[in-house]
Enzyme design. Structure first.
Site, PDB file in Angstrom:
ATOM      1  N   ARG A 253      -3.219  -3.239  -2.406  1.00 15.73           N
ATOM      2  CA  ARG A 253      -4.189  -4.211  -1.870  1.00 15.73           C
ATOM      3  C   ARG A 253      -4.920  -3.555  -0.700  1.00 15.73           C
ATOM      4  NH1 ARG A 253       0.751  -5.728  -0.438  1.00 15.73           N
ATOM      5  NH2 ARG A 253       1.018  -7.012  -2.317  1.00 15.73           N
TER       6      ARG A 253
ATOM      7  N   ASN B  83      -1.974   0.152  -8.331  1.00 11.62           N
ATOM      8  CA  ASN B  83      -0.518  -0.019  -8.307  1.00 11.62           C
ATOM      9  C   ASN B  83       0.043   1.230  -8.971  1.00 11.62           C
ATOM     10  OD1 ASN B  83       2.151  -0.462  -8.857  1.00 11.62           O
ATOM     11  ND2 ASN B  83       1.876  -2.549  -9.636  1.00 11.62           N
TER      12      ASN B  83
ATOM     13  N   TYR C  78      16.365   4.521   0.180  1.00 13.70           N
ATOM     14  CA  TYR C  78      15.204   5.324   0.586  1.00 13.70           C
ATOM     15  C   TYR C  78      15.575   6.801   0.645  1.00 13.70           C
ATOM     16  CZ  TYR C  78      11.512   6.938   3.868  1.00 13.70           C
ATOM     17  OH  TYR C  78      10.484   7.601   4.499  1.00 13.70           O
TER      18      TYR C  78
ATOM     19  N   LEU D 172       0.855   6.066   7.887  1.00 11.69           N
ATOM     20  CA  LEU D 172       0.335   7.441   7.811  1.00 11.69           C
ATOM     21  C   LEU D 172      -0.968   7.502   7.038  1.00 11.69           C
ATOM     22  CD1 LEU D 172       0.642  10.540   8.120  1.00 11.69           C
ATOM     23  CD2 LEU D 172       2.057  10.486   6.040  1.00 11.69           C
TER      24      LEU D 172
HETATM   25  C1  AKB Z   1      11.907   5.175   8.387  1.00 17.28           C
HETATM   26  O1  AKB Z   1      12.326   4.908   9.520  1.00 17.28           O
HETATM   27  O2  AKB Z   1      12.341   4.684   7.352  1.00 17.28           O
HETATM   28  C2  AKB Z   1      10.794   6.183   8.314  1.00 17.28           C
HETATM   29  C3  AKB Z   1      11.378   7.544   8.170  1.00 17.28           C
HETATM   30  C4  AKB Z   1      12.116   8.172   9.279  1.00 17.28           C
HETATM   31  O3  AKB Z   1      11.232   8.139   7.121  1.00 17.28           O
HETATM   32  N1  AKB Z   1       9.982   6.078   9.499  1.00 17.28           N
END
Ligand code: AKB
Length: 321
Positions: free
Chosen positions: A38, A54, A144, A15
């Site tokens: 980087r 970072n 995540y 993105l």
């Molecule tokens: C992922 O697949 O981890 C990302 C998202 C849907 O946040 N593309």
């Protein structure tokens, strides 16, 4: 000449690369500072200022804020779903400590607006999977998703407690032809187009009927910059807005590609990412984004396929589809 100074953190990702290009068209190359841990060799990063940052190094981050005094910050650095499952401690540290470092720097240097991406990953197996509402049960099962849900709560907290104008969108899978995806569960929906042109075969790491919410990159850029541009009084949700463009399964995107490349085919070999996809919604209700600040996507699956294949064909030197 724009008075805006825009800092992108994590600019070299899927993105960020396209946001850097688009924001430089709007505000001028010198007013959009790209930064990452980087530097990517993508030509986009030769068009304006670039800094090595970072986001876990508070001193390095603070030095960039002091140098540029950004009026807007897009904080994109994160480990995505599949990668964070391989490195759970780093995933939590980067996604959460990085966010706190940016919040603290933004408050110290009086940054006017901060953008931070959330994701459909904040939803979990007990979330309604069709027409997933803005407010509902959210029991994410990935590092995540847990970090993105916690991050959303802190976005709202920093807005209410400290007045920080932070804005956020729950992205579906993002698809584009200008930059590579970065380790997500939806990445197949990008590589399938490349495979269609290179070998006319794609081996999909999800099963054929795994429907997921997706968004074409031009619409993602429109939503992101659109949310940052609206007046603050229109941003009524300060955790993160549901956002959607389309939903499709691997067999549906395969059929869409076959309209342009009839002898293309997909085989299916689900891996560990199948369990992540099975915990996410199929279809998102983004009506609050539409009513609060006028969100409206432009691309559906076939329109995206045509645009992706047309532009990738040029990259691969294949006669246009
Ligand atoms: C992922 O697949 O981890 C990302 C998202 C849907 O946040 N593309």
């Amino acid at each position: 000449m724009s008075t805006e100074k825009i800092l992108l953190i994590g600019a070299c990702g899927q993105l960020g690369t396209e946001l850097t290009e688009e924001l430089r068209k709007i505000y001028g190359d010198s007013n959009v500072i790209a930064s990452d841990i980087r530097k990517s060799d993508n030509h986009v990063f030769e068009t304006g200022p670039f800094e090595i940052v970072n986001v876990l190094d508070k001193a390095q981050l603070g030095a960039v804020f002091a140098k540029y005094k950004p009026t807007q910050v897009y904080h994109l650095a994160a480990l995505l779903s599949a990668t964070a499952e391989q490195k759970p401690k780093l995933g939590w540290e980067l996604n959460m400590d990085g966010l706190f470092n940016v919040f603290d720097a933004a408050l110290e240097y009086k940054t006017a607006k901060v953008y931070w991406p959330s994701s459909i990953a904040v939803f979990g197996p007990n979330t309604p999977r069709d027409n997933t509402p803005q407010f509902c049960v959210m029991d994410p099962t990935t590092v995540y998703g847990i970090s993105k849900l916690a991050g959303e709560r802190y976005c709202e907290y920093y807005f209410k407690r400290y007045g920080l104008d932070v804005r956020s969108l729950r992205y579906p899978g993002l698809i584009g032809y200008k930059s590579a995806p970065g380790g997500g569960t939806t990445d197949y929906a990008v590589s399938i187009y490349h495979d269609a042109l290179k070998t006319k075969h794609h081996e999909c790491f999800l099963s054929e009927k795994t429907t997921l919410p997706m968004l074409y990159m031009p619409d993602a850029l429109k939503a992101t910059i659109g949310l940052m541009d609206v007046s603050a009084d229109k941003v009524l949700i300060r955790s993160s807005y549901n956002l959607a463009g389309m939903s499709f399964s691997p067999e549906e995107i395969t059929a869409s590609i076959q309209k342009y490349i009839p002898d293309f085919n997909t085989t299916y070999k689900p891996d560990q990412r199948q369990a992540i996809a099975d915990s996410w919604p199929r279809i998102i209700d983004d009506s609050r984004a539409r009513t609060d600040w006028g969100w409206k996507p432009e691309y559906d699956l076939d329109k995206m396929s045509q645009d992706m294949l047309k532009n990738l064909a040029a990259q691969y030197g294949v006669k246009s589809i």
